[in-house]
Design a protein around this motif. Structure first.
Motif, PDB file in Angstrom:
ATOM      1  N   ILE A 133      69.823   2.953  23.917  1.00 44.50           N
ATOM      2  CA  ILE A 133      69.921   1.748  22.487  1.00 44.50           C
ATOM      3  C   ILE A 133      69.488   2.450  21.669  1.00 44.50           C
ATOM      4  CG2 ILE A 133      71.693   1.038  22.332  1.00 44.50           C
ATOM      5  CD1 ILE A 133      73.173  -0.019  24.495  1.00 44.50           C
ATOM      6  N   PRO A 134      68.691   2.680  20.709  1.00 45.87           N
ATOM      7  CA  PRO A 134      67.649   2.728  19.967  1.00 45.87           C
ATOM      8  C   PRO A 134      67.635   1.118  19.671  1.00 45.87           C
ATOM      9  CG  PRO A 134      68.870   4.185  19.075  1.00 45.87           C
ATOM     10  CD  PRO A 134      69.478   3.949  19.978  1.00 45.87           C
ATOM     11  N   PRO A 135      65.897   0.470  19.491  1.00 42.73           N
ATOM     12  CA  PRO A 135      66.408  -0.928  18.213  1.00 42.73           C
ATOM     13  C   PRO A 135      66.631  -0.262  17.024  1.00 42.73           C
ATOM     14  CG  PRO A 135      64.244  -0.359  19.943  1.00 42.73           C
ATOM     15  CD  PRO A 135      64.966   0.920  19.819  1.00 42.73           C
ATOM     16  N   LYS A 136      67.339  -1.909  16.539  1.00 37.83           N
ATOM     17  CA  LYS A 136      67.762  -1.471  14.671  1.00 37.83           C
ATOM     18  C   LYS A 136      66.826  -1.721  14.352  1.00 37.83           C
ATOM     19  CE  LYS A 136      72.493  -2.847  16.408  1.00 37.83           C
ATOM     20  NZ  LYS A 136      73.325  -1.572  15.953  1.00 37.83           N
ATOM     21  N   LYS A 137      65.435  -2.117  15.112  1.00 34.95           N
ATOM     22  CA  LYS A 137      64.089  -2.908  13.694  1.00 34.95           C
ATOM     23  C   LYS A 137      63.532  -3.263  14.568  1.00 34.95           C
ATOM     24  CE  LYS A 137      66.439  -7.774  12.936  1.00 34.95           C
ATOM     25  NZ  LYS A 137      66.384  -8.657  12.175  1.00 34.95           N
ATOM     26  N   PRO A 138      61.730  -3.314  14.646  1.00 29.78           N
ATOM     27  CA  PRO A 138      61.278  -4.002  14.648  1.00 29.78           C
ATOM     28  C   PRO A 138      61.204  -4.872  15.219  1.00 29.78           C
ATOM     29  CG  PRO A 138      59.762  -2.353  12.702  1.00 29.78           C
ATOM     30  CD  PRO A 138      61.223  -2.530  13.101  1.00 29.78           C
ATOM     31  N   TYR A 139      60.453  -5.638  16.529  1.00 27.30           N
ATOM     32  CA  TYR A 139      60.727  -7.182  17.043  1.00 27.30           C
ATOM     33  C   TYR A 139      59.664  -7.476  17.782  1.00 27.30           C
ATOM     34  CZ  TYR A 139      64.370  -9.898  20.034  1.00 27.30           C
ATOM     35  OH  TYR A 139      64.257 -10.582  20.161  1.00 27.30           O
ATOM     36  N   HIS A 140      59.163  -8.721  16.589  1.00 25.88           N
ATOM     37  CA  HIS A 140      58.025  -9.285  17.326  1.00 25.88           C
ATOM     38  C   HIS A 140      58.533 -10.087  18.844  1.00 25.88           C
ATOM     39  CE1 HIS A 140      54.542 -12.155  17.203  1.00 25.88           C
ATOM     40  NE2 HIS A 140      54.476 -11.691  15.345  1.00 25.88           N
ATOM     41  N   PHE A 141      56.897  -9.788  19.220  1.00 24.54           N
ATOM     42  CA  PHE A 141      57.213 -10.478  21.070  1.00 24.54           C
ATOM     43  C   PHE A 141      57.450 -11.712  20.972  1.00 24.54           C
ATOM     44  CE2 PHE A 141      55.496 -11.631  24.888  1.00 24.54           C
ATOM     45  CZ  PHE A 141      56.399 -11.339  25.958  1.00 24.54           C
ATOM     46  N   ASP A 142      57.022 -12.840  20.037  1.00 25.98           N
ATOM     47  CA  ASP A 142      57.034 -14.247  20.078  1.00 25.98           C
ATOM     48  C   ASP A 142      58.715 -14.318  20.170  1.00 25.98           C
ATOM     49  OD1 ASP A 142      54.355 -14.730  20.765  1.00 25.98           O
ATOM     50  OD2 ASP A 142      54.206 -14.752  18.903  1.00 25.98           O
ATOM     51  N   ALA A 143      59.426 -13.329  19.138  1.00 28.78           N
ATOM     52  CA  ALA A 143      60.179 -13.789  18.323  1.00 28.78           C
ATOM     53  C   ALA A 143      61.568 -13.207  19.916  1.00 28.78           C
ATOM     54  CB  ALA A 143      61.037 -12.484  17.703  1.00 28.78           C
ATOM     55  N   LEU A 144      61.083 -12.573  20.591  1.00 25.66           N
ATOM     56  CA  LEU A 144      61.571 -12.042  21.605  1.00 25.66           C
ATOM     57  C   LEU A 144      61.940 -13.327  22.990  1.00 25.66           C
ATOM     58  CD1 LEU A 144      63.337 -10.089  23.409  1.00 25.66           C
ATOM     59  CD2 LEU A 144      61.013  -8.877  24.204  1.00 25.66           C
ATOM     60  N   LEU A 145      60.279 -13.877  22.729  1.00 23.67           N
ATOM     61  CA  LEU A 145      60.606 -15.032  23.513  1.00 23.67           C
ATOM     62  C   LEU A 145      61.303 -15.989  23.158  1.00 23.67           C
ATOM     63  CD1 LEU A 145      56.743 -14.871  24.545  1.00 23.67           C
ATOM     64  CD2 LEU A 145      58.767 -14.148  25.833  1.00 23.67           C
ATOM     65  N   ASP A 146      60.826 -16.333  22.206  1.00 25.88           N
ATOM     66  CA  ASP A 146      62.123 -16.829  21.496  1.00 25.88           C
ATOM     67  C   ASP A 146      63.527 -17.141  21.427  1.00 25.88           C
ATOM     68  OD1 ASP A 146      60.053 -18.689  20.193  1.00 25.88           O
ATOM     69  OD2 ASP A 146      60.714 -18.211  18.353  1.00 25.88           O
ATOM     70  N   ASP A 147      64.115 -15.897  21.490  1.00 24.68           N
ATOM     71  CA  ASP A 147      66.044 -15.809  21.589  1.00 24.68           C
ATOM     72  C   ASP A 147      65.789 -16.104  23.205  1.00 24.68           C
ATOM     73  OD1 ASP A 147      66.493 -14.494  19.338  1.00 24.68           O
ATOM     74  OD2 ASP A 147      65.989 -12.744  18.557  1.00 24.68           O
ATOM     75  N   LEU A 148      64.932 -15.752  23.462  1.00 20.95           N
ATOM     76  CA  LEU A 148      65.191 -15.358  25.167  1.00 20.95           C
ATOM     77  C   LEU A 148      65.133 -17.385  25.690  1.00 20.95           C
ATOM     78  CD1 LEU A 148      65.191 -14.555  27.946  1.00 20.95           C
ATOM     79  CD2 LEU A 148      62.486 -14.223  27.936  1.00 20.95           C
ATOM     80  N   LEU A 149      64.614 -17.432  25.427  1.00 23.40           N
ATOM     81  CA  LEU A 149      64.916 -18.982  24.974  1.00 23.40           C
ATOM     82  C   LEU A 149      66.181 -19.746  25.541  1.00 23.40           C
ATOM     83  CD1 LEU A 149      61.346 -19.230  26.394  1.00 23.40           C
ATOM     84  CD2 LEU A 149      61.595 -21.511  25.403  1.00 23.40           C
ATOM     85  N   GLU A 150      66.407 -19.142  23.782  1.00 21.42           N
ATOM     86  CA  GLU A 150      67.906 -19.542  23.276  1.00 21.42           C
ATOM     87  C   GLU A 150      68.839 -19.228  24.076  1.00 21.42           C
ATOM     88  OE1 GLU A 150      69.357 -21.828  21.047  1.00 21.42           O
ATOM     89  OE2 GLU A 150      67.847 -22.173  20.738  1.00 21.42           O
TER      90      GLU A 150
END
Length: 440
Positions: free
Chosen positions: A330-347
């Motif tokens: 499944i290809p990502p839909k858009k570039p994903y900032h690593f810090d944003a990924l961490l925030d989503d993980l915490l959420e």
């Protein structure tokens, strides 16, 4: 209260205290570890009894063994005085038991003749049982700690501390070799170090009766470690090729290798930004190493798209050409900032963890900007440990959060969400430019 000595492994020193505190919490053992010294392999603790001592180390990866203290001092003569004063009431309990002596030295050594002389100096113990080098009923240890010598070819090491005690239990340190990636049947470029995976799962309090999830499972390194401690492992990844594996080698192959099939729940393919796990499905822990684009290098897109995607430019994916991709990617839909990924993980963790459940996630940091970089935070999660594994110009940190107890009547949707200011240059970019160079 009785005093005990924990013999610690001389590796990953910044993780040792966090792991022992987690094991103590899991086992319900109250212990003060505030005096832990990362420079020393010796840790003295007071506990209620031998049973607590055994429970404190039996899950540990970064401990080696635990001993009941019979005496400790800074010289041999003082040690014998302390043994007589402290432990003379214990001598008769082991008078007829089979036994042997172990000799352990740190930063120094003794020749066999010297060791034998020290063993014989304990003849006042009055042990009449047979000496058995294999499977004795009791093991007694003499452990020496020498002062560091800066001129080892000239100076003779000077004794700083000497200990005598009764062996109680070994840790699980031996499983590090069992799970060594070099011996594992199915691995990939992103397979996580077996020892650190086990430590992460220990800190996450994985155990029987729990469901533990890795949202970036890859080849299943964390899944295997989760199951080793008796928890049910659930994993997902955006790239199903890693989960499916090759013809005769995959995650299930590893589970059969270690006879852990009964602790494997399932895996599924999912983009974490659109995770299908519903909010009502609660997890006991989350353990993961989020992708930060170093080992995988974004090559899952195919060579013709990698550079353009990394630069945020249009790729053939956006034009609908998927012929070069496997059907389960499944290809990502858009570039994903690593810090944003961490925030989503915490959420996600705040939403799906049970009360007091744990999130253990790894975060890379460039040494040049760690002071500027903000550790991700969430109002419903408490950061309880920040362990670091250092490399040359960068480090990676194991961040451990605990889900705070929910307040009745307050929904997750009612909680205000804050936004962090992300560093303009991502860790991946710093890594590939060599950290010291200036960005283009």
């Amino acid at each position: 209260m009785p005093e005990y000595l924990i013999l610690l492994a001389q590796t990953h020193e910044s993780f040792r205290k966090a792991e022992l505190e987690s094991v103590a919490a899991y086992e319900g053992v109250e212990v003060d570890l505030s005096h832990h010294d990362e420079q020393s392999p010796f840790l003295y603790v007071t506990l209620e009894d031998d049973d607590q001592a055994r429970r404190l180390v039996r899950r540990s990866i970064l401990s080696r063994a635990i001993y009941e203290v019979w005496g400790k001092a800074d010289s041999e003569a003082a040690l014998h005085e302390d043994v007589r004063a402290r432990s003379s009431s214990e001598f008769d309990k082991y008078k007829t038991a089979s036994f042997k002596f172990d000799f352990i030295s740190f930063r120094g050594s003794r020749v066999k003749a010297e060791q034998r002389d020290i063993f014989e100096s304990f003849d006042y113990l009055g042990f009449d049982g047979p000496i058995k080098m294999r499977n004795p009923e009791e093991i007694f240890a003499i452990i020496e700690d020498y002062k560091p010598s800066f001129h080892s070819n000239v100076d003779k090491p000077r004794l700083r501390h000497i200990f005598f005690g009764r062996f109680l239990a070994y840790s699980q340190r031996d499983v590090v070799d069992k799970f060594d990636l070099k011996k594992r049947r199915y691995i990939g470029t992103t397979s996580f170090d077996a020892e650190l995976a086990l430590i992460s799962c220990n800190i996450a309090l994985t155990g029987p009766g729990k469901i533990v999830y890795d949202p970036f499972a890859g080849t299943g390194s964390f899944l295997v470690a989760i199951s080793h401690f008796g928890a049910m492992a659930l994993g997902s990844d955006i790239d199903g090729r890693q989960i499916r594996g090759k013809k005769n080698r995959n995650i299930t192959t590893n589970y059969h290798q270690y006879s852990l099939q009964n602790y494997f729940l399932d895996t599924f393919i999912s983009d974490f930004t659109h995770n299908p796990i519903r909010a009502s499905f609660k997890l006991d822990a989350i353990v993961c190493d989020p992708p930060y684009g170093v080992r995988e290098g974004l090559k899952v897109l195919g060579s013709r798209d990698s550079e353009r995607y990394a630069a945020g430019k249009p790729t053939v994916l956006e034009n609908g050409d998927l012929s070069h991709l496997r059907p389960d990617y499944i290809p990502p839909k858009k570039p994903y900032h690593f810090d944003a990924l961490l925030d989503d993980l915490l959420e996600f963790a705040a939403r799906n963890l049970v009360d007091e459940g744990r999130l253990c996630c790894w975060m890379p940091t460039a040494n040049e900007d760690y002071g500027q970089r903000e550790i991700p935070a969430h109002s419903d999660l408490e950061l309880i440990s920040n362990c670091v594994q250092e490399f040359n110009r960068w480090s990676r940190r194991l961040l451990t959060y605990v889900r705070k107890v929910r307040v009745a009547g307050i929904q997750d949707s009612d909680r205000p969400r804050g936004k962090r200011v992300y560093l303009e240059e991502q860790f991946r970019d710093k890594y590939f430019r060599g950290f010291s160079e200036k960005p283009k």
